[in-house]
Design a protein around this motif. Structure first.
Motif, PDB file in Angstrom:
ATOM      1  N   GLY A 447       0.883  -1.275  -0.224  1.00 38.93           N
ATOM      2  CA  GLY A 447       0.021   0.118  -0.137  1.00 38.93           C
ATOM      3  C   GLY A 447       0.824   1.144   0.222  1.00 38.93           C
ATOM      4  N   THR A 448       0.209   2.408   0.021  1.00 34.80           N
ATOM      5  CA  THR A 448       0.713   3.513   0.184  1.00 34.80           C
ATOM      6  C   THR A 448       0.424   4.353   1.349  1.00 34.80           C
ATOM      7  OG1 THR A 448      -1.116   4.939  -0.742  1.00 34.80           O
ATOM      8  CG2 THR A 448       0.550   3.990  -2.232  1.00 34.80           C
ATOM      9  N   GLU A 449      -0.242   3.739   2.357  1.00 36.02           N
ATOM     10  CA  GLU A 449      -0.801   4.075   3.401  1.00 36.02           C
ATOM     11  C   GLU A 449      -0.657   3.309   4.422  1.00 36.02           C
ATOM     12  OE1 GLU A 449      -4.557   5.685   2.694  1.00 36.02           O
ATOM     13  OE2 GLU A 449      -4.125   7.559   2.000  1.00 36.02           O
ATOM     14  N   PHE A 450      -0.101   3.030   5.689  1.00 34.21           N
ATOM     15  CA  PHE A 450       0.396   2.189   6.552  1.00 34.21           C
ATOM     16  C   PHE A 450      -0.282   2.438   7.828  1.00 34.21           C
ATOM     17  CE2 PHE A 450       3.389   2.416   3.280  1.00 34.21           C
ATOM     18  CZ  PHE A 450       3.668   1.209   2.626  1.00 34.21           C
ATOM     19  N   VAL A 451      -1.298   1.820   8.083  1.00 35.88           N
ATOM     20  CA  VAL A 451      -2.184   2.017   9.500  1.00 35.88           C
ATOM     21  C   VAL A 451      -1.478   0.942  10.515  1.00 35.88           C
ATOM     22  CG1 VAL A 451      -4.358   2.067  10.467  1.00 35.88           C
ATOM     23  CG2 VAL A 451      -4.034   2.725   8.313  1.00 35.88           C
ATOM     24  N   ILE A 452      -1.484  -0.285   9.953  1.00 34.07           N
ATOM     25  CA  ILE A 452      -0.946  -1.405  10.862  1.00 34.07           C
ATOM     26  C   ILE A 452       0.191  -2.171  10.338  1.00 34.07           C
ATOM     27  CG2 ILE A 452      -2.945  -2.044  11.719  1.00 34.07           C
ATOM     28  CD1 ILE A 452      -3.271  -4.397   9.898  1.00 34.07           C
ATOM     29  N   PRO A 453       1.106  -2.599  11.001  1.00 34.95           N
ATOM     30  CA  PRO A 453       2.342  -3.300  10.493  1.00 34.95           C
ATOM     31  C   PRO A 453       2.051  -4.875   9.942  1.00 34.95           C
ATOM     32  CG  PRO A 453       2.607  -3.474  12.950  1.00 34.95           C
ATOM     33  CD  PRO A 453       1.264  -2.734  12.557  1.00 34.95           C
ATOM     34  N   ASN A 454       3.039  -5.267   9.173  1.00 34.98           N
ATOM     35  CA  ASN A 454       3.078  -6.934   8.940  1.00 34.98           C
ATOM     36  C   ASN A 454       3.066  -7.513  10.423  1.00 34.98           C
ATOM     37  OD1 ASN A 454       3.308  -6.376   6.382  1.00 34.98           O
ATOM     38  ND2 ASN A 454       5.229  -6.800   6.361  1.00 34.98           N
ATOM     39  N   TYR A 455       2.287  -8.580  10.637  1.00 34.24           N
ATOM     40  CA  TYR A 455       2.259  -9.169  11.667  1.00 34.24           C
ATOM     41  C   TYR A 455       2.018 -10.960  11.648  1.00 34.24           C
ATOM     42  CZ  TYR A 455      -2.808  -9.565  12.018  1.00 34.24           C
ATOM     43  OH  TYR A 455      -4.177  -9.972  11.549  1.00 34.24           O
ATOM     44  N   THR A 456       2.404 -11.673  12.446  1.00 36.07           N
ATOM     45  CA  THR A 456       2.282 -13.031  12.723  1.00 36.07           C
ATOM     46  C   THR A 456       1.734 -13.404  13.941  1.00 36.07           C
ATOM     47  OG1 THR A 456       4.002 -13.335  11.109  1.00 36.07           O
ATOM     48  CG2 THR A 456       3.273 -15.211  12.468  1.00 36.07           C
ATOM     49  N   LEU A 457       0.638 -14.262  14.049  1.00 34.95           N
ATOM     50  CA  LEU A 457       0.307 -14.657  15.282  1.00 34.95           C
ATOM     51  C   LEU A 457      -0.139 -16.271  15.232  1.00 34.95           C
ATOM     52  CD1 LEU A 457      -3.017 -15.327  15.530  1.00 34.95           C
ATOM     53  CD2 LEU A 457      -3.386 -12.895  15.498  1.00 34.95           C
ATOM     54  N   PHE A 458       0.017 -16.936  16.341  1.00 35.33           N
ATOM     55  CA  PHE A 458      -0.341 -18.426  16.628  1.00 35.33           C
ATOM     56  C   PHE A 458      -1.122 -18.526  17.851  1.00 35.33           C
ATOM     57  CE2 PHE A 458       0.846 -22.601  17.912  1.00 35.33           C
ATOM     58  CZ  PHE A 458       0.188 -23.508  16.799  1.00 35.33           C
ATOM     59  N   ASP A 459      -2.121 -19.424  17.750  1.00 36.21           N
ATOM     60  CA  ASP A 459      -3.095 -19.641  18.734  1.00 36.21           C
ATOM     61  C   ASP A 459      -2.832 -21.105  19.138  1.00 36.21           C
ATOM     62  OD1 ASP A 459      -4.033 -17.095  19.551  1.00 36.21           O
ATOM     63  OD2 ASP A 459      -5.899 -17.422  18.314  1.00 36.21           O
ATOM     64  N   PHE A 460      -3.011 -21.325  20.502  1.00 36.89           N
ATOM     65  CA  PHE A 460      -3.018 -22.772  20.784  1.00 36.89           C
ATOM     66  C   PHE A 460      -3.638 -22.839  21.955  1.00 36.89           C
ATOM     67  CE2 PHE A 460      -0.970 -26.170  23.319  1.00 36.89           C
ATOM     68  CZ  PHE A 460      -1.092 -27.229  22.400  1.00 36.89           C
ATOM     69  N   ALA A 461      -4.664 -23.749  22.170  1.00 38.27           N
ATOM     70  CA  ALA A 461      -5.562 -23.652  23.317  1.00 38.27           C
ATOM     71  C   ALA A 461      -6.280 -25.222  23.610  1.00 38.27           C
ATOM     72  CB  ALA A 461      -6.573 -22.680  23.353  1.00 38.27           C
ATOM     73  N   PRO A 462      -5.846 -25.946  24.627  1.00 42.24           N
ATOM     74  CA  PRO A 462      -6.656 -27.115  24.963  1.00 42.24           C
ATOM     75  C   PRO A 462      -7.839 -26.847  25.839  1.00 42.24           C
ATOM     76  CG  PRO A 462      -4.651 -26.897  26.364  1.00 42.24           C
ATOM     77  CD  PRO A 462      -4.855 -25.783  25.416  1.00 42.24           C
ATOM     78  N   PHE A 463      -8.927 -27.662  25.770  1.00 39.88           N
ATOM     79  CA  PHE A 463     -10.042 -27.365  26.540  1.00 39.88           C
ATOM     80  C   PHE A 463     -10.931 -28.626  26.973  1.00 39.88           C
ATOM     81  CE2 PHE A 463     -11.455 -27.305  22.233  1.00 39.88           C
ATOM     82  CZ  PHE A 463     -12.449 -27.818  22.088  1.00 39.88           C
ATOM     83  N   ILE A 557      -2.978  -2.613  19.373  1.00 42.51           N
ATOM     84  CA  ILE A 557      -1.583  -2.711  19.858  1.00 42.51           C
ATOM     85  C   ILE A 557      -0.765  -1.635  18.945  1.00 42.51           C
ATOM     86  CG2 ILE A 557       0.492  -4.098  20.084  1.00 42.51           C
ATOM     87  CD1 ILE A 557      -1.491  -6.497  20.412  1.00 42.51           C
ATOM     88  N   SER A 558      -0.753  -1.743  17.618  1.00 45.09           N
ATOM     89  CA  SER A 558       0.117  -1.059  16.832  1.00 45.09           C
ATOM     90  C   SER A 558      -0.281   0.002  15.916  1.00 45.09           C
ATOM     91  CB  SER A 558       0.881  -2.199  16.193  1.00 45.09           C
ATOM     92  OG  SER A 558       1.454  -3.092  16.974  1.00 45.09           O
ATOM     93  N   ALA A 559      -1.597   0.342  15.997  1.00 46.71           N
ATOM     94  CA  ALA A 559      -1.932   1.209  14.783  1.00 46.71           C
ATOM     95  C   ALA A 559      -1.274   2.447  14.887  1.00 46.71           C
ATOM     96  CB  ALA A 559      -3.590   1.362  14.942  1.00 46.71           C
ATOM     97  N   LYS A 560      -1.078   3.170  13.798  1.00 44.10           N
ATOM     98  CA  LYS A 560      -0.296   4.415  13.760  1.00 44.10           C
ATOM     99  C   LYS A 560      -0.650   4.755  12.195  1.00 44.10           C
ATOM    100  CE  LYS A 560       3.946   7.039  14.436  1.00 44.10           C
ATOM    101  NZ  LYS A 560       5.387   6.878  14.547  1.00 44.10           N
TER     102      LYS A 560
END
Length: 823
Positions: A447-463, A557-560
């Motif tokens: 893009g030409t406008e950067f509101v959020i950065p690149n990110y990676t997330l991983f969820d892990f949850a037993p129940f 967390i990171s918006a700008k």
């Protein structure tokens, strides 16, 4: 070893350890007259197997695994019958159905270990069936649930709606499609749900923390959008549907077919929807609110003695406009941006306001989904697997002189997994263990406008989830532990030498640092305990207490930066903690042949509640961010402690002997108090929370005529009223919100099946009118209320008003083809 070999070995093992397949035969009759009932629909939700009774009221279902399963029998104008069938010992069954205009008995599949009667589930849940969706009109699938008690919609025009449950929305409400979580940049204000509304046959809504089964993002509840059931054995069925709405000229068409040949199921649906600018009596036509949407969905699968396995694919492509509220200061007519410098905005012509053409300032949202849902039976145990892959591409075009260059360009890829093992039922005890989560990456580089950065997330949850029936008590409990690993990358920007717009810098020398590196692990415990006391077959009491968990999203967390679709600069906070809530619910429910009554109350306390607040400058006015010659207000996310409480009440009356007459009424209220925290001082301006719906009621008087009259059958006529009280409990601090006056809306509709001489349905028609009296109103849940470059203009009005009178026409033409040569 390849995945194909592993699945092959698993199927062979399960087949070896499974009993022989079962066949269930039976007949459906009227309890009062003993007449057979053709056309009754039988469905095993946990098996995804259905059937329809023949002309003589009989049915036969093959390829059933020898397990205990819940059977649902439905027929219009009859009370739904729900029975547990032990298919290992039962070969035939006779069902008697009682005539009733109240269909209070529903099966739900959301937030439970297996299909369950909604009335016996302690968790607050509501089910919206296909009949309700057919007899109402909406411009998108989320708008269709706006009248449900406890549910609201945050809208940005007629095409963008986000679900709110008891005053909470965004990433606190998890949207599912057929049980698989929907991922599509939910953090954005104007980011809607990328699902074809024609595809949805019924909707289930959990009102309260559902983190136990679904994890983070279900702190407020779940909206599960469910497609139609698979076709019965030996049948190919389908339909062609059209819809026209006169307010914005919306016209839509959808075609679908589904079949079941020798327990091999398949289906496909394609849809198209297009609309111009909507209108109301104050604003006239609202510039830049049109859209064009294309959808395609297909599935294949097999049902066998060992269980089932289904594969689903969908494509969604939407061109949508988002208004900015820009007007001429003298005439109050809408204007448009035509240059990057934006020094002069011409008035939008009448031709453009009436046009279906998409303007250069628009968004393109594409969403692709591939999911697999399988269940394998191992004797009386069950293994359930759900895997999904989604790709969401969002481009927001904000350069009028360079319409092919996207300002915001987001590429989100998500892989979800959900594995559950169901232990055999013993003495009324059902227990399930599982693990689920997702892996997600988001790329913003193009893009030409950067509101959020690149990110990676991983969820892990037993129940773990357990349910126990003890005489008149249904007890449900469970626990879960979530771990979410989150990382975003630093980003430097520099000027593109060709266009002059910002671009990602590969060389940081002389570049501007937009985002910092961030790496954090969020952890949280969720739990739930609930009891239903079945006092009689008609009267019951429910109580539930649940703790939920939610990790902050990328924007919080990171918006700008300036998000083109919102019209303001957004700032995040990397020091945020996860949200935790504790919600208590109590409800009482009574159902009889002529009346249905319920009342529910709740209290929800949220620690580290995240909300958005407008910032003020040192001089006392709004904080302003200047970019490319434009002034943007600045908003920043903050945390506090919140307390939300309220409830819903409902009464449906079918006066005897006028059973064909329905009088349905409901009221919903939620109050939200800012309790403060982190040294915040609570005052009159910030004592409440933003975007909290006001007290509102919904009443509908509907006449349904069961008997055939000429070519018409299942004729209905209805009229409704929705009252919304003034919302004076607004977050007034720093002009974040303003108070909203109350208003009353009326609607009406009628519809019918049209049949031939043999009684076969040729088509179904419906005519509806919303906002019948053409009231000019603003909902406090509409973001368009704050879209105005001259809010102080001498008229006493500011912002954009909601849609005026809208007349909708629906037509559905069904078809059925038998492939087994049986009647």
């Amino acid at each position: 070893m390849s995945i194909q070999k592993i699945l092959c070995i698993l199927a062979l093992y399960i087949s070896y350890h499974s009993h022989a397949q079962s066949t269930l035969k039976g007949i459906i009759k009227d309890k009062q007259t003993n007449e057979v009932l053709p056309g009754a629909v039988l469905y095993f939700p946990d098996l995804k197997i259905s059937s329809v009774t023949k002309a003589d009221g009989t049915f036969e279902i093959k390829n059933l695994p020898p397990v205990k399963a819940l059977l649902q029998v439905r027929l219009l104008s009859y009370q739904t019958v729900i029975k547990t069938i032990d298919l290992s010992t039962t070969a035939s069954v006779s069902v008697e159905m009682e005539q009733s205009h109240i269909e209070a008995n529903e099966i739900v599949v959301t937030g439970v270990s297996k299909a369950t009667e909604a009335r016996r589930n302690p968790v607050p849940i509501v089910s919206i069936d296909q009949k309700y969706l057919e007899q109402n009109t909406a411009t998108n699938v989320i708008d269709a649930i706006a009248k449900v008690p406890g549910v609201n919609v945050l809208s940005t025009g007629p095409n963008v709606s986000k679900p709110y449950i008891r005053g909470l929305g965004y990433n606190r409400v998890l949207t599912l499609f057929d049980g698989v979580r929907q991922e599509g940049q939910q953090w954005g204000d104007e980011h809607g749900i990328e699902i074809d509304q024609f595809l949805i046959d019924r909707i289930e809504v959990i009102k309260g923390p559902a983190s136990l089964i679904y994890g983070s993002d279900a702190l407020a509840g779940v909206v599960n959008l469910l497609p139609a059931n698979t076709a019965p054995e030996g049948l190919i069925k389908g339909s062609i549907q059209t819809n026209y709405q006169n307010n914005n000229g919306l016209h839509a068409a959808s075609g679908a077919f589904a079949g079941n040949i020798k327990s091999n199921v398949f289906g496909m649906r394609g849809s198209y929807k297009e609309a111009a600018n909507f209108k109301n009596k104050y604003d006239g036509r609202v510039y830049n609110t049109g859209f064009k949407e294309k959808d395609l969905n297909a599935y294949i699968g097999m049902n066998r003695k060992w269980g089932y396995s289904h594969l689903n694919m969908s494509l969604y492509d939407n061109l949508q406009e988002i208004p900015d509220g820009s007007r001429d200061s003298l005439t109050r007519k809408f204007t448009k941006q035509i240059t990057e410098a934006d020094t002069l905005r011409p008035i939008v012509s009448t031709g453009e306001l009436n046009s279906y053409n998409i303007s250069p300032i628009h968004q393109r949202v594409q969403h692709y989904r591939l999911s697999s849902v399988s269940q394998f039976y191992i004797k009386q145990s069950k293994l359930a697997l759900k895997f999904g892959y989604q790709k969401s591409i969002r481009r927001e075009y904000a350069h009028p002189e360079n319409p092919g260059i996207a300002g915001l360009y987001l590429k989100l890829q998500t892989a979800t997994y959900d594995v559950k093992f169901y232990f055999p039922e013993k003495k009324g005890l059902e227990s399930t263990i599982g693990i689920n989560g997702m892996y997600q990456t988001n790329n913003t580089d193009q893009g030409t406008e950067f509101v959020i950065p690149n990110y990676t997330l991983f969820d892990f949850a037993p129940f773990i989830y357990i349910k126990k029936e003890i005489k008149k008590f249904d007890i449900v409990a469970g626990a879960r532990y979530d771990t979410r690993s989150f990382k975003n990358s630093e980003l430097y920007t520099t000027a593109n030498p060709v266009t002059g717009f910002d671009m990602k810098a590969t060389d940081t020398t002389g570049a501007t640092k937009q985002f910092e590196n961030y790496n954090h692990v969020f952890r949280g415990f969720s739990g739930s305990f609930g009891v239903t006391y079945n006092i009689t077959d008609r009267l019951l009491i429910k109580a539930n207490v649940a703790r939920g968990f939610r990790a902050p999203n990328i924007s919080e967390i990171s918006a700008k930066g300036v998000h083109p679709g919102t019209g303001f600069e957004q700032l995040g906070d990397p020091n945020f903690k996860p949200e935790f809530n504790l919600q208590e619910d109590v409800g009482i429910f009574y159902d009889s042949r002529h009346v249905s009554i319920s009342g529910e109350v709740f209290s929800n306390i949220i620690d580290n509640y995240i909300f958005n607040q407008k910032l003020q400058s040192f001089t006392g006015g709004d904080s302003i961010y200047l970019e490319a010659g434009n002034n943007y207000p600045v908003y920043k996310f903050k945390q506090t402690k919140a307390h939300l409480f309220g409830g819903e009440a409902r009464i449906d009356i079918h006066p005897h002997p006028l059973d064909w007459l329905h009088f349905e009424n409901s009221i919903s209220l939620v109050y939200a108090v800012n309790k403060g925290g982190a040294g915040a001082v609570i005052n009159a301006g910030n004592r409440y929370l933003p975007f909290i719906p006001p007290v509102h009621t919904n009443s509908e008087l509907r006449a349904e005529f069961r008997k055939k009259a000429g070519y018409f059958r299942h004729l209905y006529i209805k009229a409704g009223m929705q009252y919304y009280a003034a919302q004076n409990r607004a977050f007034l601090a720093d002009n974040t919100e303003t108070k909203t006056p109350g208003y009353t809306l009326f609607d009406a509709g009628l519809g019918s099946d049209i049949c031939n001489k043999n009684g076969n349905v040729l088509c179904t028609i419906g005519i509806f009118c919303t906002n019948l009296t053409d009231v000019a109103y603003q909902s406090n849940m509409s973001r368009l209320k704050y879209f105005d470059n001259y809010p102080n203009n001498g008229t006493g009005r500011s912002g954009i008003y909601s849609m005026g009178r809208n007349i909708s026409f629906k037509l559905m033409i069904p078809f059925n083809i038998r492939t087994d040569k049986k009647s």
